[in-house]
Design a protein around this motif. Sequence first.
Motif, PDB file in Angstrom:
ATOM      1  N   ALA A  30       0.836  -1.203   0.000  1.00 28.11           N
ATOM      2  CA  ALA A  30       0.000   0.000   0.000  1.00 28.11           C
ATOM      3  C   ALA A  30       0.873   1.256   0.000  1.00 28.11           C
ATOM      4  N   THR A  31       1.958   1.227   0.723  1.00 28.08           N
ATOM      5  CA  THR A  31       2.881   2.372   0.768  1.00 28.08           C
ATOM      6  C   THR A  31       3.492   2.625  -0.606  1.00 28.08           C
ATOM      7  N   LEU A  32       3.915   1.562  -1.288  1.00 33.33           N
ATOM      8  CA  LEU A  32       4.460   1.709  -2.641  1.00 33.33           C
ATOM      9  C   LEU A  32       3.420   2.350  -3.557  1.00 33.33           C
ATOM     10  N   HIS A  33       2.197   1.839  -3.487  1.00 28.79           N
ATOM     11  CA  HIS A  33       1.109   2.339  -4.338  1.00 28.79           C
ATOM     12  C   HIS A  33       0.773   3.797  -4.029  1.00 28.79           C
ATOM     13  N   GLN A  34       0.581   4.115  -2.759  1.00 31.40           N
ATOM     14  CA  GLN A  34       0.173   5.471  -2.361  1.00 31.40           C
ATOM     15  C   GLN A  34       1.221   6.524  -2.735  1.00 31.40           C
ATOM     16  N   ASN A  35       2.487   6.141  -2.665  1.00 25.85           N
ATOM     17  CA  ASN A  35       3.565   7.092  -2.949  1.00 25.85           C
ATOM     18  C   ASN A  35       4.048   7.035  -4.398  1.00 25.85           C
ATOM     19  N   LYS A  36       3.463   6.107  -5.184  1.00 28.45           N
ATOM     20  CA  LYS A  36       3.834   5.935  -6.592  1.00 28.45           C
ATOM     21  C   LYS A  36       5.345   5.737  -6.739  1.00 28.45           C
ATOM     22  N   ILE A  37       5.865   4.794  -5.946  1.00 30.07           N
ATOM     23  CA  ILE A  37       7.303   4.494  -5.960  1.00 30.07           C
ATOM     24  C   ILE A  37       7.516   3.000  -6.157  1.00 30.07           C
ATOM     25  N   GLY A  38       8.726   2.638  -6.534  1.00 32.22           N
ATOM     26  CA  GLY A  38       9.045   1.246  -6.795  1.00 32.22           C
ATOM     27  C   GLY A  38       9.828   0.562  -5.691  1.00 32.22           C
ATOM     28  N   ALA A  39      10.228   1.341  -4.673  1.00 31.32           N
ATOM     29  CA  ALA A  39      11.003   0.758  -3.575  1.00 31.32           C
ATOM     30  C   ALA A  39      10.818   1.597  -2.325  1.00 31.32           C
ATOM     31  N   VAL A  40      10.917   0.934  -1.196  1.00 32.54           N
ATOM     32  CA  VAL A  40      10.868   1.610   0.096  1.00 32.54           C
ATOM     33  C   VAL A  40      12.049   1.094   0.913  1.00 32.54           C
ATOM     34  N   VAL A  41      12.716   2.003   1.612  1.00 29.80           N
ATOM     35  CA  VAL A  41      13.855   1.619   2.442  1.00 29.80           C
ATOM     36  C   VAL A  41      13.325   1.194   3.805  1.00 29.80           C
ATOM     37  N   VAL A  42      13.804   0.048   4.278  1.00 27.62           N
ATOM     38  CA  VAL A  42      13.411  -0.468   5.584  1.00 27.62           C
ATOM     39  C   VAL A  42      14.489  -0.046   6.578  1.00 27.62           C
ATOM     40  N   VAL A  43      14.060   0.678   7.619  1.00 25.59           N
ATOM     41  CA  VAL A  43      15.016   1.217   8.592  1.00 25.59           C
ATOM     42  C   VAL A  43      14.713   0.701   9.987  1.00 25.59           C
ATOM     43  N   GLY A  44      15.791   0.604  10.758  1.00 27.67           N
ATOM     44  CA  GLY A  44      15.671   0.208  12.160  1.00 27.67           C
ATOM     45  C   GLY A  44      15.950   1.400  13.047  1.00 27.67           C
ATOM     46  N   MET A  45      16.596   1.153  14.139  1.00 31.02           N
ATOM     47  CA  MET A  45      16.918   2.198  15.108  1.00 31.02           C
ATOM     48  C   MET A  45      17.793   3.280  14.483  1.00 31.02           C
ATOM     49  N   ASN A  47      17.354   5.451  12.279  1.00 32.03           N
ATOM     50  CA  ASN A  47      17.244   5.635  10.829  1.00 32.03           C
ATOM     51  C   ASN A  47      18.345   4.896  10.062  1.00 32.03           C
ATOM     52  N   ARG A  48      18.787   3.773  10.596  1.00 29.44           N
ATOM     53  CA  ARG A  48      19.823   2.963   9.934  1.00 29.44           C
ATOM     54  C   ARG A  48      19.157   1.946   9.006  1.00 29.44           C
ATOM     55  N   ILE A  49      19.717   1.815   7.822  1.00 32.26           N
ATOM     56  CA  ILE A  49      19.158   0.916   6.809  1.00 32.26           C
ATOM     57  C   ILE A  49      19.321  -0.538   7.231  1.00 32.26           C
ATOM     58  N   LYS A 113      23.844   6.746   8.206  1.00 31.59           N
ATOM     59  CA  LYS A 113      22.426   7.099   8.292  1.00 31.59           C
ATOM     60  C   LYS A 113      21.886   7.429   6.911  1.00 31.59           C
ATOM     61  N   LEU A 114      20.637   7.068   6.683  1.00 26.71           N
ATOM     62  CA  LEU A 114      19.953   7.304   5.420  1.00 26.71           C
ATOM     63  C   LEU A 114      19.723   8.798   5.208  1.00 26.71           C
ATOM     64  N   ILE A 115      20.165   9.316   4.045  1.00 22.08           N
ATOM     65  CA  ILE A 115      19.972  10.744   3.761  1.00 22.08           C
ATOM     66  C   ILE A 115      19.321  10.997   2.400  1.00 22.08           C
ATOM     67  N   GLY A 116      19.031   9.934   1.638  1.00 23.90           N
ATOM     68  CA  GLY A 116      18.411  10.109   0.334  1.00 23.90           C
ATOM     69  C   GLY A 116      18.338   8.786  -0.400  1.00 23.90           C
ATOM     70  N   ILE A 117      17.782   8.838  -1.596  1.00 25.43           N
ATOM     71  CA  ILE A 117      17.731   7.653  -2.453  1.00 25.43           C
ATOM     72  C   ILE A 117      17.840   8.115  -3.902  1.00 25.43           C
ATOM     73  N   ILE A 118      18.562   7.328  -4.690  1.00 25.13           N
ATOM     74  CA  ILE A 118      18.726   7.607  -6.113  1.00 25.13           C
ATOM     75  C   ILE A 118      18.089   6.459  -6.884  1.00 25.13           C
ATOM     76  N   SER A 119      17.254   6.806  -7.871  1.00 23.17           N
ATOM     77  CA  SER A 119      16.625   5.783  -8.708  1.00 23.17           C
ATOM     78  C   SER A 119      17.301   5.763 -10.074  1.00 23.17           C
ATOM     79  N   ILE A 120      17.057   4.717 -10.808  1.00 27.06           N
ATOM     80  CA  ILE A 120      17.596   4.625 -12.160  1.00 27.06           C
ATOM     81  C   ILE A 120      17.063   5.780 -13.009  1.00 27.06           C
ATOM     82  N   GLY A 121      15.839   6.228 -12.734  1.00 24.46           N
ATOM     83  CA  GLY A 121      15.279   7.380 -13.447  1.00 24.46           C
ATOM     84  C   GLY A 121      16.080   8.646 -13.210  1.00 24.46           C
ATOM     85  N   ASP A 122      16.548   8.841 -11.972  1.00 19.90           N
ATOM     86  CA  ASP A 122      17.388  10.003 -11.655  1.00 19.90           C
ATOM     87  C   ASP A 122      18.687   9.953 -12.451  1.00 19.90           C
TER      88      ASP A 122
END
Length: 144
Positions: A30-45, A47-49, A113-122
Amino acid sequence: MSVTVRMILDEKGRNVVTLGPTVTLGEAAATLHQNKIGAVVVVGMENRIVGIFTERDLASAIGRMGAQALELPVSKFMTANVHRCNEDSTVNELMELMSSKRFRHVPVESDSKLIGIISIGDVVKQRIREVEMEAEHIKAYIAG
């Protein structure tokens, strides 16, 4: 001058959609669909990937387990061995990484720590820009 991840993030922004590892596969879909994205980063304590969950992972999970997979935690289906880059990585390095490893999203880290994401489209958009600029320079050289 090589275009870096920092330059791309400065232009597109540093927002990243994240989820915790206990979220269900259905909620992740649902998160992928609502945000119109192809990937979501899973983070723990802190904000670590801890993983990345993609449309490909979703299709694989449902293909293997059917609808019952939707009730299980995303951590069961995510890719835990996440390739990352940093702000100094270049577009050429990312193109090589993405094509050789066959994935379309690379999280960006600083100080673990996670600070961004780059897609193949970028990456493709930036490469097209570079080629167009080279063509303009060549036209100006020929005309001049």
